[in-house]
Design a protein around this motif. Sequence first.
Motif, short mmCIF file in Angstrom:
data_model
loop_
_atom_site.label_atom_id
_atom_site.label_comp_id
_atom_site.label_asym_id
_atom_site.label_seq_id
_atom_site.Cartn_x
_atom_site.Cartn_y
_atom_site.Cartn_z
N VAL A 1 2.81 -21.36 26.62
CA VAL A 1 1.71 -22.24 27.01
C VAL A 1 0.62 -21.37 27.64
O VAL A 1 0.93 -20.45 28.41
N LEU B 1 12.79 -26.07 17.16
CA LEU B 1 12.12 -27.37 17.24
C LEU B 1 12.36 -28.18 15.96
O LEU B 1 12.60 -29.39 16.02
N LEU C 1 5.47 -29.13 30.74
CA LEU C 1 5.41 -27.73 30.30
C LEU C 1 4.32 -27.07 31.13
O LEU C 1 3.18 -27.54 31.12
N THR D 1 1.97 -27.22 13.21
CA THR D 1 1.66 -27.68 14.56
C THR D 1 1.30 -26.49 15.45
O THR D 1 0.28 -26.51 16.15
N TYR E 1 2.21 -34.79 21.22
CA TYR E 1 3.35 -34.79 22.12
C TYR E 1 3.34 -33.53 23.01
O TYR E 1 3.47 -33.63 24.23
N MET E 2 3.12 -32.39 22.38
CA MET E 2 3.12 -31.12 23.14
C MET E 2 1.97 -31.10 24.15
O MET E 2 2.14 -30.68 25.29
N LYS E 3 0.81 -31.59 23.70
CA LYS E 3 -0.33 -31.65 24.62
C LYS E 3 0.00 -32.51 25.82
O LYS E 3 -0.32 -32.18 26.96
N GLU F 1 2.93 -33.12 27.09
CA GLU F 1 3.87 -32.40 27.96
C GLU F 1 3.15 -31.38 28.83
O GLU F 1 3.52 -31.16 29.97
N ILE G 1 3.34 -34.24 16.62
CA ILE G 1 3.99 -33.24 17.47
C ILE G 1 2.95 -32.57 18.38
O ILE G 1 3.20 -32.31 19.54
N ILE H 1 7.61 -21.82 24.79
CA ILE H 1 7.91 -23.02 24.02
C ILE H 1 8.97 -22.69 22.97
O ILE H 1 9.15 -21.52 22.63
#
Lengths: 233, 124
Positions: free
Chosen positions: B74, B40, B28, B54, B18-20, B22, B15, B34
Motif C-alpha cells: 500500500v 488473492l 490496510l 486489479t 473493495y481494496m480502496k 480497506e 475488487i 498486500i
Amino acid sequence: MDRILQVENVTKKYGSKHALNGVSLELGAGKIVGLLGSNGSGKTTLMKLIAGLAQPTSGKISVLGVPVGEASKSLVSFMPDCPLTESWMKVGDALKFQQDFYPDFDLGKAKNMLEFMKLRESDKVSTLSKGMSERLQLTMVLSRRASLYILDEPIGGVDPVARTKILNALMEFYEEDSTILLSTHLVTDIERIFDEVIFIKEGELVLHSEVEDLRLQRGKSIDELFREVYAEC
Amino acid sequence: MTIEFDNNQPIYLQIMNYMKGEIVTGKLKPGDKIPSVRELAAELQINPNTVQRTFQELEREEIVETRRGMGRYVTGNEQTILTIKKEMAQDVLERFFRGMQELGFQSEEILTAVAENIASRTKS
C-alpha cells in the motif's frame, strides 16, 4: 501474445446435419475460456475436433501452429464428458494408465492434486461418487504438461460444494502459460473464473469476447447474456 | 477477505473498490504488504488474470506500489489515500443526490433534510 489455438472456417457434418458450420476462432496463451451453449449446440463436436478425435468435414485447426493430428496430441490434454477410467481400476491404476499413455504426465503434480481433491490411491474407481469421479478425471487431465486443456462439462451433474472444489482445483493447478477451454451450461457458478467466453448456437459461433469487457459494455452478467442468446431454444 | 460479487459488474472494478475501502478505512495501512495475485485469486475463487488487472489499475492510480522481488505494498503517500477517500465520498454523495432528485427534492430541501437528519442523530 502466443496463439495457442487457431480454428479456421471449420464445418462438421454428420450425414446431412451440420454439427458445426463455418466456425473460426483464435485463443491466446494463459487464458481460461468458457465454451457456452445449450445442449446440442456443437460444444462437444468442436472439442473433439480440437482434440483430434474427429475430423472436420472442411476447414483447418491447429494448436501452436501444428495441424491437429498425431503431432498435436502431446500439446492437447482432453477431458471428455465420459470417464477416462475403467471400472476395475483403483485411483492409483488410473494415474499409472495415464502415465503409460503420456510421457508428459507429471506424477508429482498428480499426487499433489489427489491430496487436494481428498482422493486416495487405494480408492476403487467404481465406488467413487459422481463428484469424486469428476475430481479424478480432472486430476488425470491437468497433470499432463500440455499447452491446451480441453474440459468437456467438468462440473456437469456435480453438487455445488464439489463444484466449488473443482473450480478451486482449476485455479490452483492450472499452468499460467497454458490455456483452458472449458464447456458448460452452468454459467452462474463459473463465470468469474473466465477470461473469455465463446457462445455457440446451432453449430455457429455467435459471440467471442472478454468477459470483463462484456460486463463493462452491457452491464450484464454472462449468465444473463447466455439466457438472452439462447432464449428461443 | 470476502467480497459478495455482483456478476453484472466487471469483477476487477469490484475488487478495486473493495481494496480502496480497506485502505481508506485503515484496515490496510500505508506500507502494508498486500496478498499476491495467486493468493488473492485462490481466496476469492476467481481468475488470476482478473486479480492481475486489479493490481495493475491500483498501480496506475498509485495506490499500491511494486517493490522488485518483494511484492506489492500500500502506498506510503497519505495524500494519495486522502484523495481516494474524497473520491469515494463524492461517489456516495452523487448517488444520494440522484436519489433525492428522483424523489422530487430541490437542492434547498435536500440541504434542510440533511441538516434535520444530523440534528436528530446528535440528540439521540
